[in-house]
Design a protein around this motif. Structure first.
Motif, short mmCIF file in Angstrom:
data_model
loop_
_atom_site.label_atom_id
_atom_site.label_comp_id
_atom_site.label_asym_id
_atom_site.label_seq_id
_atom_site.Cartn_x
_atom_site.Cartn_y
_atom_site.Cartn_z
N TYR A 37 0.87 -1.18 0.00
CA TYR A 37 0.00 0.00 0.00
C TYR A 37 0.90 1.22 0.00
O TYR A 37 2.07 1.15 0.36
CB TYR A 37 -0.96 0.01 1.21
CG TYR A 37 -0.28 -0.10 2.55
CD1 TYR A 37 0.22 1.03 3.20
CD2 TYR A 37 -0.13 -1.34 3.16
CE1 TYR A 37 0.85 0.92 4.42
CE2 TYR A 37 0.51 -1.44 4.38
CZ TYR A 37 0.99 -0.31 5.01
OH TYR A 37 1.63 -0.41 6.22
N PHE A 38 0.35 2.32 -0.46
CA PHE A 38 1.12 3.56 -0.54
C PHE A 38 0.58 4.56 0.46
O PHE A 38 -0.64 4.75 0.55
CB PHE A 38 0.98 4.19 -1.94
CG PHE A 38 1.52 3.34 -3.06
CD1 PHE A 38 2.89 3.28 -3.31
CD2 PHE A 38 0.66 2.63 -3.89
CE1 PHE A 38 3.39 2.52 -4.36
CE2 PHE A 38 1.16 1.86 -4.94
CZ PHE A 38 2.52 1.81 -5.17
N LYS A 39 1.45 5.20 1.18
CA LYS A 39 1.02 6.28 2.05
C LYS A 39 1.20 7.59 1.27
O LYS A 39 2.29 7.91 0.81
CB LYS A 39 1.89 6.29 3.31
CG LYS A 39 1.43 7.31 4.33
CD LYS A 39 2.21 7.13 5.63
CE LYS A 39 1.85 8.22 6.62
NZ LYS A 39 2.71 8.16 7.81
N LEU A 40 0.09 8.31 1.13
CA LEU A 40 0.13 9.51 0.27
C LEU A 40 0.56 10.75 1.06
O LEU A 40 -0.25 11.60 1.39
CB LEU A 40 -1.22 9.74 -0.39
CG LEU A 40 -1.77 8.60 -1.24
CD1 LEU A 40 -3.00 9.02 -2.02
CD2 LEU A 40 -0.72 8.06 -2.21
N PRO A 45 9.48 9.46 1.51
CA PRO A 45 9.83 8.88 0.20
C PRO A 45 9.40 7.41 0.15
O PRO A 45 9.04 6.84 1.18
CB PRO A 45 11.35 9.00 0.16
CG PRO A 45 11.79 9.11 1.56
CD PRO A 45 10.65 9.67 2.37
N PHE A 46 9.44 6.82 -1.03
CA PHE A 46 9.14 5.39 -1.14
C PHE A 46 10.19 4.64 -0.33
O PHE A 46 11.33 5.08 -0.22
CB PHE A 46 9.15 4.98 -2.62
CG PHE A 46 8.55 3.62 -2.85
CD1 PHE A 46 7.28 3.32 -2.38
CD2 PHE A 46 9.27 2.65 -3.52
CE1 PHE A 46 6.72 2.07 -2.59
CE2 PHE A 46 8.71 1.38 -3.74
CZ PHE A 46 7.44 1.10 -3.27
N LYS A 47 9.80 3.51 0.25
CA LYS A 47 10.66 2.87 1.27
C LYS A 47 12.08 2.51 0.81
O LYS A 47 12.99 2.43 1.61
CB LYS A 47 9.94 1.65 1.85
CG LYS A 47 9.47 0.70 0.79
CD LYS A 47 8.58 -0.38 1.36
CE LYS A 47 8.18 -1.24 0.20
NZ LYS A 47 7.13 -1.99 0.12
N VAL A 48 12.26 2.29 -0.48
CA VAL A 48 13.60 1.96 -0.98
C VAL A 48 13.94 2.96 -2.08
O VAL A 48 13.06 3.39 -2.82
CB VAL A 48 13.60 0.54 -1.60
CG1 VAL A 48 15.00 0.13 -2.05
CG2 VAL A 48 13.03 -0.48 -0.63
N HIS A 49 15.22 3.32 -2.19
CA HIS A 49 15.58 4.21 -3.30
C HIS A 49 15.91 3.37 -4.53
O HIS A 49 16.73 2.45 -4.47
CB HIS A 49 16.80 5.08 -2.95
CG HIS A 49 17.31 5.79 -4.17
ND1 HIS A 49 16.68 6.90 -4.69
CD2 HIS A 49 18.33 5.49 -5.04
CE1 HIS A 49 17.31 7.27 -5.79
NE2 HIS A 49 18.30 6.43 -6.03
N TYR A 50 15.28 3.70 -5.63
CA TYR A 50 15.61 3.05 -6.90
C TYR A 50 16.12 4.10 -7.87
O TYR A 50 15.59 5.21 -7.91
CB TYR A 50 14.38 2.38 -7.51
CG TYR A 50 13.84 1.26 -6.64
CD1 TYR A 50 14.51 0.04 -6.56
CD2 TYR A 50 12.69 1.43 -5.88
CE1 TYR A 50 14.05 -0.98 -5.75
CE2 TYR A 50 12.21 0.42 -5.06
CZ TYR A 50 12.90 -0.77 -5.00
OH TYR A 50 12.45 -1.77 -4.19
N ASP A 51 17.12 3.73 -8.66
CA ASP A 51 17.59 4.67 -9.70
C ASP A 51 16.50 4.83 -10.76
O ASP A 51 16.35 5.89 -11.35
CB ASP A 51 18.88 4.14 -10.33
CG ASP A 51 19.99 4.12 -9.30
OD1 ASP A 51 20.42 5.20 -8.91
OD2 ASP A 51 20.38 3.01 -8.87
N SER A 66 -0.08 3.58 -9.71
CA SER A 66 1.18 3.34 -8.98
C SER A 66 2.24 4.32 -9.48
O SER A 66 2.98 4.92 -8.70
CB SER A 66 1.70 1.92 -9.20
OG SER A 66 0.75 0.96 -8.84
N ALA A 67 2.30 4.48 -10.81
CA ALA A 67 3.30 5.40 -11.39
C ALA A 67 3.07 6.81 -10.89
O ALA A 67 4.01 7.53 -10.53
CB ALA A 67 3.25 5.34 -12.91
N SER A 68 1.80 7.24 -10.82
CA SER A 68 1.55 8.62 -10.40
C SER A 68 1.97 8.83 -8.95
O SER A 68 2.54 9.86 -8.60
CB SER A 68 0.08 9.00 -10.62
OG SER A 68 -0.73 8.40 -9.66
N ILE A 69 1.74 7.83 -8.11
CA ILE A 69 2.11 7.96 -6.69
C ILE A 69 3.64 7.97 -6.55
O ILE A 69 4.22 8.80 -5.85
CB ILE A 69 1.50 6.81 -5.86
CG1 ILE A 69 -0.03 6.88 -5.89
CG2 ILE A 69 2.03 6.84 -4.42
CD1 ILE A 69 -0.71 5.62 -5.39
#
Ligand code: ADP
Ligand code: MG
Length: 288
Positions: A37-40, A45-51, A66-69
Protein backbone atom coordinates in the motif's frame (compact mmCIF):
# COMPACT_ATOMS: atom_id res chain seq x y z
CA UNK A 1 22.48 0.55 -9.49
CA UNK A 2 19.11 -0.54 -8.15
CA UNK A 3 16.04 -1.09 -10.30
CA UNK A 4 12.44 -1.59 -9.19
CA UNK A 5 10.15 -3.69 -11.34
CA UNK A 6 6.57 -2.70 -10.74
CA UNK A 7 4.18 -5.47 -11.69
CA UNK A 8 1.13 -7.45 -10.72
CA UNK A 9 2.14 -10.74 -12.30
CA UNK A 10 5.52 -12.21 -13.25
CA UNK A 11 5.25 -12.36 -17.01
CA UNK A 12 7.60 -13.90 -19.56
CA UNK A 13 8.92 -10.38 -20.19
CA UNK A 14 9.79 -9.83 -16.51
CA UNK A 15 11.55 -13.21 -16.33
CA UNK A 16 13.66 -12.25 -19.35
CA UNK A 17 14.61 -8.91 -17.79
CA UNK A 18 15.47 -10.57 -14.47
CA UNK A 19 17.75 -13.02 -16.26
CA UNK A 20 19.77 -10.15 -17.71
CA UNK A 21 19.85 -8.25 -14.40
CA UNK A 22 21.13 -11.37 -12.61
CA UNK A 23 23.76 -11.95 -15.27
CA UNK A 24 25.00 -8.37 -14.91
CA UNK A 25 24.73 -8.43 -11.10
CA UNK A 26 22.41 -5.44 -11.07
CA UNK A 27 20.29 -5.09 -7.92
CA UNK A 28 16.55 -5.15 -8.37
CA UNK A 29 13.33 -5.60 -6.44
CA UNK A 30 10.08 -6.99 -7.73
CA UNK A 31 7.40 -4.61 -6.51
CA UNK A 32 3.99 -6.27 -6.72
CA UNK A 33 1.51 -3.42 -6.53
CA UNK A 34 -1.16 -5.85 -5.37
CA UNK A 35 0.81 -6.68 -2.23
CA UNK A 36 1.71 -3.22 -0.98
CA UNK A 37 0.00 0.00 0.00
CA UNK A 38 1.12 3.56 -0.54
CA UNK A 39 1.02 6.28 2.05
CA UNK A 40 0.13 9.51 0.27
CA UNK A 41 2.39 12.03 1.93
CA UNK A 42 4.97 14.20 0.31
CA UNK A 43 7.54 14.03 3.12
CA UNK A 44 7.86 10.28 3.16
CA UNK A 45 9.83 8.88 0.20
CA UNK A 46 9.14 5.39 -1.14
CA UNK A 47 10.66 2.87 1.27
CA UNK A 48 13.60 1.96 -0.98
CA UNK A 49 15.58 4.21 -3.30
CA UNK A 50 15.61 3.05 -6.90
CA UNK A 51 17.59 4.67 -9.70
CA UNK A 52 14.67 3.81 -11.92
CA UNK A 53 11.42 1.88 -11.64
CA UNK A 54 10.25 -0.10 -14.65
CA UNK A 55 6.46 -0.20 -14.84
CA UNK A 56 5.37 -3.63 -16.12
CA UNK A 57 1.87 -4.08 -14.66
CA UNK A 58 -0.60 -6.01 -16.76
CA UNK A 59 -3.37 -4.10 -15.06
CA UNK A 60 -3.39 -0.72 -16.79
CA UNK A 61 -5.07 1.33 -14.07
CA UNK A 62 -3.03 -0.17 -11.23
CA UNK A 63 0.15 0.55 -13.16
CA UNK A 64 -1.00 4.04 -14.03
CA UNK A 65 -1.89 5.03 -10.48
CA UNK A 66 1.18 3.34 -8.98
CA UNK A 67 3.30 5.40 -11.39
CA UNK A 68 1.55 8.62 -10.40
CA UNK A 69 2.11 7.96 -6.69
CA UNK A 70 5.74 6.93 -7.14
CA UNK A 71 6.46 10.00 -9.24
CA UNK A 72 4.86 12.19 -6.57
CA UNK A 73 7.35 10.65 -4.14
CA UNK A 74 10.22 11.62 -6.43
CA UNK A 75 10.84 8.27 -8.15
CA UNK A 76 11.76 7.99 -11.82
CA UNK A 77 9.27 5.65 -13.45
CA UNK A 78 9.43 4.26 -17.00
CA UNK A 79 7.14 4.78 -18.69
CA UNK A 80 6.05 7.92 -16.91
CA UNK A 81 2.52 8.48 -15.64
CA UNK A 82 2.06 10.97 -18.46
CA UNK A 83 3.08 8.42 -21.09
CA UNK A 84 0.99 5.62 -19.53
CA UNK A 85 -2.00 7.95 -19.48
CA UNK A 86 -1.50 8.94 -23.12
CA UNK A 87 -0.94 5.42 -24.37
CA UNK A 88 -3.40 3.49 -22.19
CA UNK A 89 -6.28 5.48 -23.59
CA UNK A 90 -6.79 5.40 -27.36
CA UNK A 91 -8.73 8.67 -27.36
CA UNK A 92 -5.83 10.51 -25.68
CA UNK A 93 -3.31 8.76 -27.93
CA UNK A 94 -5.17 10.01 -31.00
CA UNK A 95 -5.18 13.56 -29.61
CA UNK A 96 -1.42 13.43 -28.98
CA UNK A 97 -0.81 12.07 -32.50
CA UNK A 98 -2.89 14.72 -34.27
CA UNK A 99 -1.33 17.43 -32.08
CA UNK A 100 2.03 16.32 -33.47
CA UNK A 101 0.79 16.00 -37.07
CA UNK A 102 1.34 12.27 -37.10
CA UNK A 103 -0.77 10.37 -39.58
CA UNK A 104 -3.45 8.19 -37.93
CA UNK A 105 -6.78 6.78 -39.18
CA UNK A 106 -9.73 9.20 -39.20
CA UNK A 107 -11.33 8.85 -35.79
CA UNK A 108 -14.62 10.00 -34.29
CA UNK A 109 -15.77 9.95 -30.68
CA UNK A 110 -19.35 10.02 -29.47
CA UNK A 111 -21.23 9.18 -26.33
CA UNK A 112 -24.55 7.77 -27.51
CA UNK A 113 -25.54 5.02 -29.95
CA UNK A 114 -27.57 7.40 -32.12
CA UNK A 115 -24.79 9.94 -32.56
CA UNK A 116 -22.34 7.12 -33.20
CA UNK A 117 -24.46 5.76 -36.02
CA UNK A 118 -24.78 9.26 -37.38
CA UNK A 119 -20.98 9.65 -37.32
CA UNK A 120 -20.53 6.34 -39.11
CA UNK A 121 -23.18 6.98 -41.75
CA UNK A 122 -22.27 10.60 -42.50
CA UNK A 123 -18.49 10.48 -42.08
CA UNK A 124 -16.86 7.05 -41.90
CA UNK A 125 -19.17 4.73 -43.84
CA UNK A 126 -19.13 0.96 -43.45
CA UNK A 127 -17.04 -0.91 -42.61
CA UNK A 128 -16.06 1.06 -39.52
CA UNK A 129 -13.97 -0.06 -36.56
CA UNK A 130 -15.33 0.35 -33.03
CA UNK A 131 -12.77 0.20 -30.23
CA UNK A 132 -12.87 0.47 -26.46
CA UNK A 133 -10.79 3.50 -25.46
CA UNK A 134 -9.01 1.42 -22.80
CA UNK A 135 -8.08 -2.11 -23.75
CA UNK A 136 -5.49 -4.21 -25.48
CA UNK A 137 -4.83 -7.51 -27.24
CA UNK A 138 -7.53 -6.64 -29.75
CA UNK A 139 -10.23 -7.33 -27.19
CA UNK A 140 -13.69 -5.89 -27.89
CA UNK A 141 -12.55 -4.32 -31.18
CA UNK A 142 -15.33 -4.79 -33.72
CA UNK A 143 -15.52 -4.32 -37.46
CA UNK A 144 -18.96 -2.96 -38.24
CA UNK A 145 -19.97 -4.03 -41.76
CA UNK A 146 -23.43 -2.48 -41.84
CA UNK A 147 -26.17 -0.80 -39.83
CA UNK A 148 -27.19 -4.04 -38.10
CA UNK A 149 -23.63 -4.70 -36.93
CA UNK A 150 -23.37 -1.17 -35.61
CA UNK A 151 -26.76 -1.26 -33.92
CA UNK A 152 -26.19 -4.59 -32.17
CA UNK A 153 -22.64 -3.78 -31.04
CA UNK A 154 -23.70 -0.41 -29.67
CA UNK A 155 -26.77 -1.91 -28.02
CA UNK A 156 -24.58 -4.49 -26.22
CA UNK A 157 -22.33 -1.72 -24.97
CA UNK A 158 -25.22 0.51 -23.90
CA UNK A 159 -27.01 -2.25 -22.02
CA UNK A 160 -24.14 -4.36 -20.71
CA UNK A 161 -21.02 -2.23 -20.84
CA UNK A 162 -19.36 -0.29 -18.09
CA UNK A 163 -19.10 3.46 -18.23
CA UNK A 164 -15.90 3.40 -20.33
CA UNK A 165 -17.51 1.17 -22.94
CA UNK A 166 -20.12 3.85 -23.50
CA UNK A 167 -17.50 6.16 -24.95
CA UNK A 168 -17.60 5.26 -28.61
CA UNK A 169 -14.32 5.49 -30.48
CA UNK A 170 -14.95 4.90 -34.15
CA UNK A 171 -12.31 4.65 -36.82
CA UNK A 172 -12.26 4.37 -40.56
CA UNK A 173 -11.42 0.82 -41.59
CA UNK A 174 -7.99 0.62 -43.19
CA UNK A 175 -8.34 -1.77 -46.10
CA UNK A 176 -5.52 -4.28 -46.45
CA UNK A 177 -3.39 -3.35 -49.45
CA UNK A 178 -1.89 -6.60 -50.52
CA UNK A 179 -2.56 -10.01 -48.93
CA UNK A 180 1.13 -10.88 -49.10
CA UNK A 181 2.01 -7.84 -46.98
CA UNK A 182 1.62 -7.76 -43.19
CA UNK A 183 -1.70 -6.45 -41.82
CA UNK A 184 0.19 -4.13 -39.53
CA UNK A 185 3.68 -3.49 -38.17
CA UNK A 186 4.85 -3.40 -34.58
CA UNK A 187 7.96 -1.30 -33.95
CA UNK A 188 9.70 -1.52 -30.59
CA UNK A 189 11.17 1.84 -29.55
CA UNK A 190 13.67 2.27 -26.71
CA UNK A 191 14.82 5.83 -26.07
CA UNK A 192 15.62 7.38 -29.43
CA UNK A 193 16.08 4.09 -31.23
CA UNK A 194 13.82 1.63 -33.03
CA UNK A 195 15.36 -1.62 -31.83
CA UNK A 196 13.15 -4.15 -33.62
CA UNK A 197 10.17 -4.42 -35.92
CA UNK A 198 7.85 -7.17 -37.03
CA UNK A 199 5.05 -7.50 -39.52
CA UNK A 200 1.90 -9.13 -38.17
CA UNK A 201 -0.59 -11.08 -40.26
CA UNK A 202 -4.20 -11.47 -39.21
CA UNK A 203 -5.57 -15.01 -38.82
CA UNK A 204 -7.86 -16.23 -41.63
CA UNK A 205 -11.22 -15.22 -40.19
CA UNK A 206 -10.31 -12.20 -38.08
CA UNK A 207 -9.30 -8.75 -39.28
CA UNK A 208 -7.25 -8.14 -36.13
CA UNK A 209 -3.60 -9.14 -36.26
CA UNK A 210 -2.86 -9.25 -32.52
CA UNK A 211 -0.66 -12.21 -31.65
CA UNK A 212 -2.92 -12.80 -28.65
CA UNK A 213 -5.72 -13.50 -31.16
CA UNK A 214 -3.74 -15.90 -33.31
CA UNK A 215 -1.93 -13.41 -35.57
CA UNK A 216 1.42 -14.57 -36.92
CA UNK A 217 4.53 -12.47 -37.14
CA UNK A 218 7.85 -12.16 -38.88
CA UNK A 219 10.73 -9.76 -38.50
CA UNK A 220 11.02 -6.92 -40.98
CA UNK A 221 13.82 -4.59 -41.94
CA UNK A 222 13.37 -1.04 -40.70
CA UNK A 223 13.45 1.77 -43.23
CA UNK A 224 13.69 5.55 -42.78
CA UNK A 225 9.92 6.12 -43.05
CA UNK A 226 9.12 3.51 -40.42
CA UNK A 227 11.83 4.82 -38.11
CA UNK A 228 10.71 8.43 -38.49
CA UNK A 229 7.01 7.91 -37.79
CA UNK A 230 7.71 5.48 -34.92
CA UNK A 231 10.12 7.85 -33.15
CA UNK A 232 7.72 10.75 -33.69
CA UNK A 233 4.86 8.73 -32.23
CA UNK A 234 6.96 7.72 -29.21
CA UNK A 235 7.88 11.35 -28.66
CA UNK A 236 4.29 12.54 -29.05
CA UNK A 237 3.15 10.33 -26.16
CA UNK A 238 6.33 11.02 -24.13
CA UNK A 239 7.32 7.36 -24.29
CA UNK A 240 10.73 5.92 -23.44
CA UNK A 241 9.96 2.24 -24.03
CA UNK A 242 6.97 1.79 -26.31
CA UNK A 243 5.51 -0.41 -29.02
CA UNK A 244 4.19 1.50 -32.02
CA UNK A 245 1.57 -0.15 -34.26
CA UNK A 246 1.55 1.01 -37.87
CA UNK A 247 -0.65 0.31 -40.86
CA UNK A 248 -0.47 1.34 -44.51
CA UNK A 249 -3.23 3.71 -45.55
CA UNK A 250 -3.17 4.36 -49.29
CA UNK A 251 0.56 3.64 -49.45
CA UNK A 252 1.39 5.85 -46.47
CA UNK A 253 2.22 4.73 -42.98
CA UNK A 254 -0.15 5.71 -40.19
CA UNK A 255 -0.06 5.05 -36.46
CA UNK A 256 -2.83 2.81 -35.11
CA UNK A 257 -1.78 2.88 -31.49
CA UNK A 258 1.16 3.26 -29.14
CA UNK A 259 1.59 0.72 -26.38
CA UNK A 260 3.02 2.04 -23.11
CA UNK A 261 3.65 -1.34 -21.48
CA UNK A 262 4.56 -3.34 -24.56
CA UNK A 263 4.86 -7.11 -24.37
CA UNK A 264 7.85 -8.38 -26.26
CA UNK A 265 7.65 -12.15 -26.42
CA UNK A 266 6.20 -12.05 -29.96
CA UNK A 267 8.73 -9.60 -31.35
CA UNK A 268 11.66 -11.37 -29.62
CA UNK A 269 10.60 -14.66 -31.19
CA UNK A 270 9.95 -13.14 -34.63
CA UNK A 271 13.15 -11.10 -34.85
CA UNK A 272 15.53 -13.05 -32.55
CA UNK A 273 16.49 -9.66 -31.13
CA UNK A 274 16.93 -9.78 -27.36
CA UNK A 275 14.61 -6.95 -26.33
CA UNK A 276 15.09 -7.58 -22.61
CA UNK A 277 18.82 -7.05 -23.05
CA UNK A 278 18.19 -3.82 -24.98
CA UNK A 279 15.93 -2.56 -22.21
CA UNK A 280 18.55 -3.26 -19.55
CA UNK A 281 21.25 -1.64 -21.76
CA UNK A 282 19.10 1.48 -21.90
CA UNK A 283 18.43 1.57 -18.16
CA UNK A 284 22.13 1.15 -17.39
CA UNK A 285 23.09 3.74 -19.95
CA UNK A 286 20.65 6.36 -18.82
CA UNK A 287 20.05 5.80 -15.11
CA UNK A 288 23.15 4.19 -13.62
N1 ADP B 1 -8.70 1.29 -38.31
C1 ADP B 1 -8.38 0.01 -38.51
N2 ADP B 1 -8.58 -0.58 -39.72
C2 ADP B 1 -8.28 -1.89 -39.92
N3 ADP B 1 -7.78 -2.69 -38.97
C3 ADP B 1 -7.54 -2.17 -37.76
C4 ADP B 1 -7.83 -0.80 -37.46
N4 ADP B 1 -7.50 -0.55 -36.19
C5 ADP B 1 -7.03 -1.72 -35.70
N5 ADP B 1 -7.05 -2.69 -36.63
C6 ADP B 1 -6.60 -4.09 -36.42
O1 ADP B 1 -6.94 -4.45 -35.10
C7 ADP B 1 -5.75 -4.72 -34.33
C8 ADP B 1 -5.91 -4.20 -32.92
O2 ADP B 1 -6.09 -2.78 -32.93
P1 ADP B 1 -5.34 -1.81 -31.94
O3 ADP B 1 -5.86 -0.45 -32.18
O4 ADP B 1 -3.87 -2.01 -32.05
O5 ADP B 1 -5.88 -2.27 -30.51
P2 ADP B 1 -5.24 -3.14 -29.32
O6 ADP B 1 -4.79 -2.13 -28.34
O7 ADP B 1 -6.35 -3.96 -28.77
O8 ADP B 1 -4.10 -3.94 -29.90
C9 ADP B 1 -4.64 -4.05 -35.10
O9 ADP B 1 -3.40 -4.68 -34.82
C10 ADP B 1 -5.09 -4.21 -36.54
O10 ADP B 1 -4.79 -5.51 -37.03
MG1 MG C 1 -2.39 -3.06 -30.89
Amino acid sequence: MRIGILHNRITWEIKEIIQILDKRKIDYDLINNQQIYFKLTREEPFKVHYDVILERSLSFLRGLYSASILEAKGCKVINSYNCLNNTGNKLLTTLRLIEHNISTPLTYVSFKAESTIEAIETEVNYPAVLKPIIGSWGRLIAKLEDYNDARSNLECRELMGNVLQKIYYIQEYIHPQDPTMPTDLRVFVIGKECVAAMGRFNPKDDFRSNIALGGSAKGIVLNDDIIKISLNAAKAVKGEIVGVDLMMKENNLCVIEVNGTPQFKGITTATKINIAEKIVDYLEDKYK
